[in-house]
Design an enzyme around this catalytic site. Structure first.
Site, PDB file in Angstrom:
ATOM      1  N   ARG A   1      -2.221  -7.633  14.498  1.00 19.12           N
ATOM      2  CA  ARG A   1      -1.989  -6.416  15.276  1.00 19.12           C
ATOM      3  C   ARG A   1      -2.056  -6.665  16.783  1.00 19.12           C
ATOM      4  O   ARG A   1      -1.317  -6.048  17.565  1.00 19.12           O
ATOM      5  CB  ARG A   1      -3.022  -5.350  14.876  1.00 19.12           C
ATOM      6  CG  ARG A   1      -2.761  -3.993  15.514  1.00 19.12           C
ATOM      7  CD  ARG A   1      -3.631  -2.932  14.891  1.00 19.12           C
ATOM      8  NE  ARG A   1      -3.317  -1.601  15.384  1.00 19.12           N
ATOM      9  CZ  ARG A   1      -4.222  -0.802  15.955  1.00 19.12           C
ATOM     10  NH1 ARG A   1      -5.468  -1.217  16.104  1.00 19.12           N
ATOM     11  NH2 ARG A   1      -3.871   0.396  16.376  1.00 19.12           N
TER      12      ARG A   1
ATOM     13  N   HIS B   1       0.692  -5.467  19.463  1.00 20.85           N
ATOM     14  CA  HIS B   1       0.400  -4.621  20.628  1.00 20.85           C
ATOM     15  C   HIS B   1       0.641  -5.349  21.948  1.00 20.85           C
ATOM     16  O   HIS B   1       0.829  -4.719  22.978  1.00 20.85           O
ATOM     17  CB  HIS B   1      -1.029  -4.074  20.554  1.00 20.85           C
ATOM     18  CG  HIS B   1      -1.168  -2.943  19.579  1.00 20.85           C
ATOM     19  ND1 HIS B   1      -2.141  -1.981  19.668  1.00 20.85           N
ATOM     20  CD2 HIS B   1      -0.436  -2.605  18.491  1.00 20.85           C
ATOM     21  CE1 HIS B   1      -2.012  -1.106  18.675  1.00 20.85           C
ATOM     22  NE2 HIS B   1      -0.985  -1.475  17.935  1.00 20.85           N
TER      23      HIS B   1
ATOM     24  N   ASN C   1      -5.096   1.584  21.561  1.00 22.62           N
ATOM     25  CA  ASN C   1      -6.022   0.444  21.548  1.00 22.62           C
ATOM     26  C   ASN C   1      -7.502   0.820  21.570  1.00 22.62           C
ATOM     27  O   ASN C   1      -8.342   0.116  21.016  1.00 22.62           O
ATOM     28  CB  ASN C   1      -5.741  -0.471  22.746  1.00 22.62           C
ATOM     29  CG  ASN C   1      -4.423  -1.219  22.593  1.00 22.62           C
ATOM     30  OD1 ASN C   1      -3.905  -1.346  21.480  1.00 22.62           O
ATOM     31  ND2 ASN C   1      -3.881  -1.702  23.696  1.00 22.62           N
TER      32      ASN C   1
ATOM     33  N   ASP D   1      -3.914  -0.819   2.733  1.00 18.31           N
ATOM     34  CA  ASP D   1      -3.403  -1.069   1.379  1.00 18.31           C
ATOM     35  C   ASP D   1      -4.574  -0.845   0.438  1.00 18.31           C
ATOM     36  O   ASP D   1      -5.486  -1.668   0.366  1.00 18.31           O
ATOM     37  CB  ASP D   1      -2.869  -2.507   1.298  1.00 18.31           C
ATOM     38  CG  ASP D   1      -2.629  -2.975  -0.135  1.00 18.31           C
ATOM     39  OD1 ASP D   1      -2.902  -2.212  -1.093  1.00 18.31           O
ATOM     40  OD2 ASP D   1      -2.163  -4.116  -0.296  1.00 18.31           O
TER      41      ASP D   1
ATOM     42  N   HIS E   1       0.869  -3.767   7.301  1.00 21.49           N
ATOM     43  CA  HIS E   1      -0.193  -2.884   6.803  1.00 21.49           C
ATOM     44  C   HIS E   1      -0.606  -3.218   5.370  1.00 21.49           C
ATOM     45  O   HIS E   1      -1.335  -2.453   4.755  1.00 21.49           O
ATOM     46  CB  HIS E   1       0.237  -1.418   6.924  1.00 21.49           C
ATOM     47  CG  HIS E   1       0.330  -0.950   8.345  1.00 21.49           C
ATOM     48  ND1 HIS E   1       0.857   0.274   8.702  1.00 21.49           N
ATOM     49  CD2 HIS E   1      -0.043  -1.542   9.507  1.00 21.49           C
ATOM     50  CE1 HIS E   1       0.813   0.409  10.013  1.00 21.49           C
ATOM     51  NE2 HIS E   1       0.276  -0.687  10.537  1.00 21.49           N
TER      52      HIS E   1
ATOM     53  N   PRO F   1       4.249   2.597  18.808  1.00 19.44           N
ATOM     54  CA  PRO F   1       4.384   3.791  17.970  1.00 19.44           C
ATOM     55  C   PRO F   1       3.026   4.353  17.537  1.00 19.44           C
ATOM     56  O   PRO F   1       2.078   3.595  17.344  1.00 19.44           O
ATOM     57  CB  PRO F   1       5.145   3.286  16.731  1.00 19.44           C
ATOM     58  CG  PRO F   1       5.632   1.920  17.047  1.00 19.44           C
ATOM     59  CD  PRO F   1       4.845   1.396  18.196  1.00 19.44           C
TER      60      PRO F   1
HETATM   61  C1  HEM Z   1       5.693   1.057  12.660  1.00 27.04           C
HETATM   62  C2  HEM Z   1       4.840   1.538  13.535  1.00 27.04           C
HETATM   63  C3  HEM Z   1       3.361   1.314  13.429  1.00 27.04           C
HETATM   64  C4  HEM Z   1       2.407   2.271  13.531  1.00 27.04           C
HETATM   65  C5  HEM Z   1       2.609   3.740  13.777  1.00 27.04           C
HETATM   66  C6  HEM Z   1       1.135   1.614  13.339  1.00 27.04           C
HETATM   67  C7  HEM Z   1      -0.090   2.244  13.399  1.00 27.04           C
HETATM   68  C8  HEM Z   1      -1.292   1.666  13.064  1.00 27.04           C
HETATM   69  C9  HEM Z   1      -2.557   2.355  13.051  1.00 27.04           C
HETATM   70  C10 HEM Z   1      -2.771   3.812  13.421  1.00 27.04           C
HETATM   71  C11 HEM Z   1      -3.499   1.485  12.626  1.00 27.04           C
HETATM   72  C12 HEM Z   1      -4.993   1.772  12.441  1.00 27.04           C
HETATM   73  C13 HEM Z   1      -5.666   1.710  13.790  1.00 27.04           C
HETATM   74  C14 HEM Z   1      -7.046   2.348  13.770  1.00 27.04           C
HETATM   75  O1  HEM Z   1      -7.205   3.431  13.207  1.00 27.04           O
HETATM   76  O2  HEM Z   1      -7.974   1.763  14.373  1.00 27.04           O
HETATM   77  C15 HEM Z   1      -2.846   0.228  12.395  1.00 27.04           C
HETATM   78  C16 HEM Z   1      -3.472  -0.912  11.959  1.00 27.04           C
HETATM   79  C17 HEM Z   1      -2.833  -2.108  11.769  1.00 27.04           C
HETATM   80  N1  HEM Z   1      -1.519  -2.381  12.078  1.00 27.04           N
HETATM   81 FE1  HEM Z   1      -0.088  -1.057  12.533  1.00 27.04          FE
HETATM   82  N2  HEM Z   1       1.348   0.290  13.120  1.00 27.04           N
HETATM   83  C18 HEM Z   1       2.683   0.051  13.171  1.00 27.04           C
HETATM   84  C19 HEM Z   1       3.297  -1.178  13.059  1.00 27.04           C
HETATM   85  C20 HEM Z   1       2.634  -2.368  12.873  1.00 27.04           C
HETATM   86  C21 HEM Z   1       3.226  -3.666  13.017  1.00 27.04           C
HETATM   87  C22 HEM Z   1       4.657  -3.935  13.480  1.00 27.04           C
HETATM   88  C23 HEM Z   1       2.275  -4.573  12.713  1.00 27.04           C
HETATM   89  C24 HEM Z   1       2.344  -6.075  12.702  1.00 27.04           C
HETATM   90  C25 HEM Z   1       3.364  -6.732  12.214  1.00 27.04           C
HETATM   91  C26 HEM Z   1       1.078  -3.831  12.375  1.00 27.04           C
HETATM   92  C27 HEM Z   1      -0.099  -4.387  11.968  1.00 27.04           C
HETATM   93  C28 HEM Z   1      -1.274  -3.689  11.768  1.00 27.04           C
HETATM   94  C29 HEM Z   1      -2.473  -4.286  11.199  1.00 27.04           C
HETATM   95  C30 HEM Z   1      -2.603  -5.704  10.654  1.00 27.04           C
HETATM   96  C31 HEM Z   1      -3.470  -3.299  11.216  1.00 27.04           C
HETATM   97  C32 HEM Z   1      -4.932  -3.443  10.793  1.00 27.04           C
HETATM   98  C33 HEM Z   1      -5.733  -3.996  11.956  1.00 27.04           C
HETATM   99  C34 HEM Z   1      -7.209  -4.240  11.687  1.00 27.04           C
HETATM  100  O3  HEM Z   1      -7.688  -4.070  10.570  1.00 27.04           O
HETATM  101  O4  HEM Z   1      -7.901  -4.604  12.669  1.00 27.04           O
HETATM  102  N3  HEM Z   1       1.327  -2.499  12.520  1.00 27.04           N
HETATM  103  N4  HEM Z   1      -1.513   0.368  12.675  1.00 27.04           N
END
Ligand code: HEM
Ligand SMILES: *[C@@H]1O[C@H](CO)[C@@H](O)[C@H](O)[C@H]1NC(C)=O
Ligand SMILES: *[C@@H]1O[C@H](CO)[C@@H](O)[C@H](O)[C@H]1NC(C)=O
Ligand SMILES: *[C@@H]1O[C@H](CO)[C@@H](O)[C@H](O)[C@H]1NC(C)=O
Length: 329
Positions: A68, A72, A100, A245, A193, A163
């Site tokens: 992530r 970002h 962030n 997941d 995700h 996004p």
């Molecule tokens: C399509 C638009 C996307 C949206 C709206 C989105 C949104 C989010 C949100 C809201 C979270 C949880 C953050 C929190 O509550 O602290 C998250 C976590 C995460 N996102 Fe996305 N995301 C998107 C695309 C992506 C992309 C492109 C990737 C990487 C290829 C990604 C990888 C991750 C990962 C791995 C996590 C978990 C991080 C952790 O456990 O520290 N996301 N995302």
């Protein structure tokens, strides 16, 4: 494509040395290439991978957090390590932005990698390349390298260009398209995700009837929604964590897509991939049915994302400390 073919045809008439240089600087990779550090820091990849492996052994979630972090970084001014800069006199850190704040993590691991690389090959490997090399869960792909580090950050970019989980599908697609990414990239990269965690605050809106929009999100599986309400109350518990997941949250597989088909996608932005466009829905189904197809597309889309507006040549700098500029104040 046409440009690179013309280029190659012309270069075929030139010396082998020039040809080698041109092939290394493959224009398809935006000037980046996997062997960038082969001579200047031959152990670079090995060093990054071993420190990432140790960090993930300490805490499984770190694999997700590092993926992530690269996302970002790349979505704000390109993949230039702007996300790593701390507040200082001339910098307003992206770490304080809406996407962030209280959420993005992994900075200590990046610091640890940077210290090891500065010992092995001082002033050579950029923080932006560290992020690209550290974001390596799931299928294998060769990471194009040669990015340099920004001289600034953009909190506005961080707030506007990344996004949000409650963005509409057209908004999400627009945010990807502005960076040269297409619909396949949107769906394949959302497959990130399949690992990691989300806070309650990122999906609470889906669980409760809001005055204004009538009722709670009816696309969620009823028992899954009930389970989520247990740990994510109407108020309080904002930082309670839930797997993105729900079946295999520490394994990089295609259950993220299977879950969406079963009404068990956690974020609204996950769910809309199935319900708001036939094109994205077809990809969700294809990836749910064929993990190899997902892996192949994810790998290619990670390369595409990693190629967003890199600084190369003499642009930017190679930071000594990823958190600040070399002549910081
Ligand atoms: C399509 C638009 C996307 C949206 C709206 C989105 C949104 C989010 C949100 C809201 C979270 C949880 C953050 C929190 O509550 O602290 C998250 C976590 C995460 N996102 Fe996305 N995301 C998107 C695309 C992506 C992309 C492109 C990737 C990487 C290829 C990604 C990888 C991750 C990962 C791995 C996590 C978990 C991080 C952790 O456990 O520290 N996301 N995302
Ligand atoms: C950086 O400083 C600004 C004020 O200038 C503050 O609002 C923000 O929370 C700080 N960011 C971090 C990550 O500490
Ligand atoms: C999206 O979520 C943000 C932050 O919780 C909120 O301020 C905003 O109103 C939401 N937007 C919509 C369209 O629901
Ligand atoms: C949602 O709340 C409104 C009033 O705020 C109410 O009229 C409506 O029946 C509720 N819907 C559901 C499904 O509970």
């Amino acid at each position: 494509m046409a440009t690179s073919m013309v280029c190659l045809a012309v270069l075929c008439l030139m010396s082998p040395l020039l040809l080698a240089g041109a092939v290394l600087g493959n224009p398809g990779y935006g000037g980046l290439f996997p062997h960038f550090y082969d001579h200047s820091c031959p152990k670079a990849k090995e060093i990054v991978h071993s420190i990432v492996a140790q960090a993930v052994a300490r805490e499984t979630r770190m694999a997700a957090s590092l993926v992530r972090l690269h996302f970002h970084d790349c979505f704000v001014k390109g993949c230039d390590a702007s996300v790593l800069l701390d507040n200082s006199t001339n910098i307003v850190s992206e770490k304080g932005s809406n996407p962030n704040k209280n959420s993005i993590r992994g900075f200590e691991v990046v610091d640890e990698i940077k210290v090891a690389l500065e010992t092995a090959c001082p002033g050579t490997v950029s923080c932006a390349d560290i992020l690209a090399l550290a974001a390596r869960d799931g299928p294998y792909w060769e990471v194009p390298l040669g990015r340099r580090d920004s001289l600034g950050a953009s909190i506005q970019g961080s707030n506007n260009d990344i996004p949000a989980p409650n963005n509409t599908l057209p908004t999400i697609i627009t945010k990807f398209k502005r960076l040269g990414l297409n619909i396949v990239d949107v769906v394949a990269l959302s497959g990130g995700h399949t690992i990691g965690l989300s806070r309650c605050t990122s999906f609470r809106q889906r669980l409760y009837n809001q005055s204004g929009n009538g009722m709670a999100d009816n696309t969620l599986d009823v028992s899954y929604a009930a389970q989520l309400r247990q740990g994510c109350p109407r108020s309080g518990g904002d930082d309670n964590l839930f797997p993105l997941d729900v079946v295999t949250s520490t394994k990089f597989d295609n259950f993220y897509f299977k879950n969406i088909l079963a009404g068990r996608g956690l974020l609204s932005s996950d769910e809309v991939l199935l319900t708001k466009s036939a094109e994205t829905a077809a990809l969700v189904k294809a990836y749910a049915n064929d993990v190899h197809l997902f892996f192949q597309h994810f790998a290619q889309s990670m390369v595409n994302m990693g190629n967003i507006s890199p600084l190369t040549g003499s642009q930017g700098e190679i930071r000594k400390n990823c958190r600040r500029l070399n002549n910081f104040q």
